[in-house]
Design a protein around this motif. Structure first.
Motif, PDB file in Angstrom:
ATOM      1  N   GLU A  43      43.056  13.545  38.377  1.00 18.45           N
ATOM      2  CA  GLU A  43      43.406  12.498  37.280  1.00 18.45           C
ATOM      3  C   GLU A  43      44.878  12.397  37.452  1.00 18.45           C
ATOM      4  OE1 GLU A  43      42.139  14.233  33.500  1.00 18.45           O
ATOM      5  OE2 GLU A  43      40.209  13.413  33.718  1.00 18.45           O
ATOM      6  N   SER A  44      45.613  13.319  37.660  1.00 19.93           N
ATOM      7  CA  SER A  44      47.051  13.019  37.646  1.00 19.93           C
ATOM      8  C   SER A  44      47.431  12.245  39.151  1.00 19.93           C
ATOM      9  CB  SER A  44      47.950  14.434  37.762  1.00 19.93           C
ATOM     10  OG  SER A  44      49.183  13.979  38.000  1.00 19.93           O
ATOM     11  N   LEU A  45      46.761  12.612  40.069  1.00 18.26           N
ATOM     12  CA  LEU A  45      46.861  11.991  41.440  1.00 18.26           C
ATOM     13  C   LEU A  45      46.341  10.497  41.267  1.00 18.26           C
ATOM     14  CD1 LEU A  45      45.587  14.328  44.302  1.00 18.26           C
ATOM     15  CD2 LEU A  45      48.010  13.414  43.644  1.00 18.26           C
ATOM     16  N   THR A  46      45.216  10.173  40.566  1.00 14.88           N
ATOM     17  CA  THR A  46      44.925   8.844  40.171  1.00 14.88           C
ATOM     18  C   THR A  46      45.821   8.071  39.589  1.00 14.88           C
ATOM     19  OG1 THR A  46      42.511   9.631  40.156  1.00 14.88           O
ATOM     20  CG2 THR A  46      42.929   7.271  39.147  1.00 14.88           C
ATOM     21  N   ASP A  47      46.550   8.561  38.470  1.00 19.18           N
ATOM     22  CA  ASP A  47      47.451   7.911  37.682  1.00 19.18           C
ATOM     23  C   ASP A  47      48.655   7.417  38.625  1.00 19.18           C
ATOM     24  OD1 ASP A  47      46.241   7.850  35.483  1.00 19.18           O
ATOM     25  OD2 ASP A  47      47.259   9.539  34.693  1.00 19.18           O
ATOM     26  N   ALA A 125      39.324   4.125  40.855  1.00 19.91           N
ATOM     27  CA  ALA A 125      38.581   4.870  39.502  1.00 19.91           C
ATOM     28  C   ALA A 125      38.388   6.464  40.065  1.00 19.91           C
ATOM     29  CB  ALA A 125      37.266   4.273  39.358  1.00 19.91           C
ATOM     30  N   LEU A 126      38.059   7.159  39.108  1.00 19.18           N
ATOM     31  CA  LEU A 126      37.914   8.689  39.384  1.00 19.18           C
ATOM     32  C   LEU A 126      36.608   8.939  39.029  1.00 19.18           C
ATOM     33  CD1 LEU A 126      39.348  11.239  40.596  1.00 19.18           C
ATOM     34  CD2 LEU A 126      39.896  11.804  38.503  1.00 19.18           C
ATOM     35  N   VAL A 127      35.867   9.656  39.917  1.00 18.72           N
ATOM     36  CA  VAL A 127      34.534  10.146  39.294  1.00 18.72           C
ATOM     37  C   VAL A 127      34.191  11.306  39.577  1.00 18.72           C
ATOM     38  CG1 VAL A 127      33.382   7.696  39.788  1.00 18.72           C
ATOM     39  CG2 VAL A 127      33.364   9.406  41.794  1.00 18.72           C
ATOM     40  N   TRP A 136      23.074  12.746  38.941  1.00 16.18           N
ATOM     41  CA  TRP A 136      24.165  13.001  37.781  1.00 16.18           C
ATOM     42  C   TRP A 136      25.629  12.531  38.321  1.00 16.18           C
ATOM     43  CZ3 TRP A 136      28.840  15.862  37.305  1.00 16.18           C
ATOM     44  CH2 TRP A 136      29.382  15.802  36.331  1.00 16.18           C
ATOM     45  N   SER A 137      26.228  11.639  37.941  1.00 19.21           N
ATOM     46  CA  SER A 137      27.566  11.324  38.145  1.00 19.21           C
ATOM     47  C   SER A 137      28.270  10.734  36.688  1.00 19.21           C
ATOM     48  CB  SER A 137      27.567  10.434  39.399  1.00 19.21           C
ATOM     49  OG  SER A 137      27.127   9.118  39.201  1.00 19.21           O
ATOM     50  N   THR A 138      29.484  10.913  36.628  1.00 18.00           N
ATOM     51  CA  THR A 138      30.168  10.551  35.512  1.00 18.00           C
ATOM     52  C   THR A 138      31.748   9.845  35.876  1.00 18.00           C
ATOM     53  OG1 THR A 138      30.995  10.896  33.249  1.00 18.00           O
ATOM     54  CG2 THR A 138      31.454  12.631  34.823  1.00 18.00           C
ATOM     55  N   ASP A 139      32.019   9.205  34.878  1.00 17.50           N
ATOM     56  CA  ASP A 139      33.231   8.230  35.323  1.00 17.50           C
ATOM     57  C   ASP A 139      34.340   8.982  34.461  1.00 17.50           C
ATOM     58  OD1 ASP A 139      33.755   6.402  32.403  1.00 17.50           O
ATOM     59  OD2 ASP A 139      31.734   7.016  32.758  1.00 17.50           O
ATOM     60  N   LEU A 140      35.611   9.449  35.132  1.00 20.10           N
ATOM     61  CA  LEU A 140      36.845  10.297  34.717  1.00 20.10           C
ATOM     62  C   LEU A 140      37.824   9.208  34.204  1.00 20.10           C
ATOM     63  CD1 LEU A 140      36.634  13.148  36.756  1.00 20.10           C
ATOM     64  CD2 LEU A 140      35.625  13.138  34.654  1.00 20.10           C
TER      65      LEU A 140
END
Length: 245
Positions: A43-47, A125-127, A136-140
């Motif tokens: 999540e930090s890398l995505t930002d 995006a991050l999943v 099963w997959s979800t969005d982060l």
């Protein structure tokens, strides 16, 4: 003597059972914490990475990821996305925004995988998905897509790199670099984003993406769509990126 043997056997079996169950519980806890830590790191890398998408003057960003027996990989395939636009005043079918015969964009992905779970940076995006990604997959984190009364804005990252993966034991530095940026602006348009469930490993996450940020989502015959209608303008930016580590 018989009583002693029975008591000793019960103690021995109890210790063995406690050791086995306790060891498995501790192992499960460690795996869960590893994945949760990896999720926070991604999540930090995505930002950090998305600065390259948001700001035209930023050409690269760097971050670090602690591996802990996980694998990081770059895949040039990934989810295939189609972006169509149409002038609301014209009776015409949707046309691809690129004005070419190639109507799809292969987003590619940068991913971290451990214990069967995958956490992937895809399109901005991050999943997260388990081993059976189709189930099963979800969005982060949401992709850079917005729909409002004044206009629609869609910014996606597309990975251009040789497929590669590494499995180091130490912290690994990762750099995302902008290769090319293409922006198109349309006036008084509708825009539709489509993803075939056959062309994504994260259908659950993309179903959520395409039914959020005021897009009107729909699923029919294996195709996920999100539509933004009757807006003053549409801005579409595709950023080709590469990864080094």
């Amino acid at each position: 003597m018989l009583g002693f043997i029975l008591v000793f056997s019960i103690i021995f079996l109890s210790v063995g059972l406690l050791y086995t169950v306790g060891f498995q519980a501790m192992n499960d806890y460690q795996e869960t914490e590893q994945l949760n830590n990896a999720e926070r790191a991604m999540e930090s890398l995505t930002d950090n990475f998305n600065d390259v998408l948001r700001y035209g003057g930023v050409s690269d960003r760097y971050g670090e990821l602690t591996m802990r027996e996980g694998t990081i990989a770059v895949d040039e395939g990934g989810t295939a996305v189609t972006i169509d636009i149409v002038d609301e005043d014209e009776d015409s079918p949707f046309d691809n925004y690129s004005d070419s015969d190639d109507t799809t964009i292969d987003l590619g992905e940068f991913s971290y995988t451990a214990h069967g779970d995958t956490i992937a940076y895809e399109g901005g995006a991050l999943v997260r998905a388990d081993e059976d990604r189709s189930e099963w997959s979800t969005d982060l984190k949401q992709p850079q897509m917005r729909c409002s009364d004044s206009g629609a804005s869609i910014t996606l990252a597309s990975v251009t790199a040789d497929d590669q993966s590494i499995n180091p034991s130490d912290s690994t530095g990762v750099t995302i670099t902008e290769i090319n940026r293409d922006t198109k602006v349309y006036d008084e348009e509708n825009v539709k984003i489509s993803v075939s469930e056959d062309d994504t490993a994260y259908s659950g996450a993309w179903e959520s993406f395409l039914d959020s940020n005021d897009f009107s989502g729909n699923e029919e015959n294996g195709e996920l769509t999100g539509t933004c209608s009757e807006v003053d303008h549409v801005v579409i930016t595709l950023v080709e990126v590469g990864f080094e580590y």
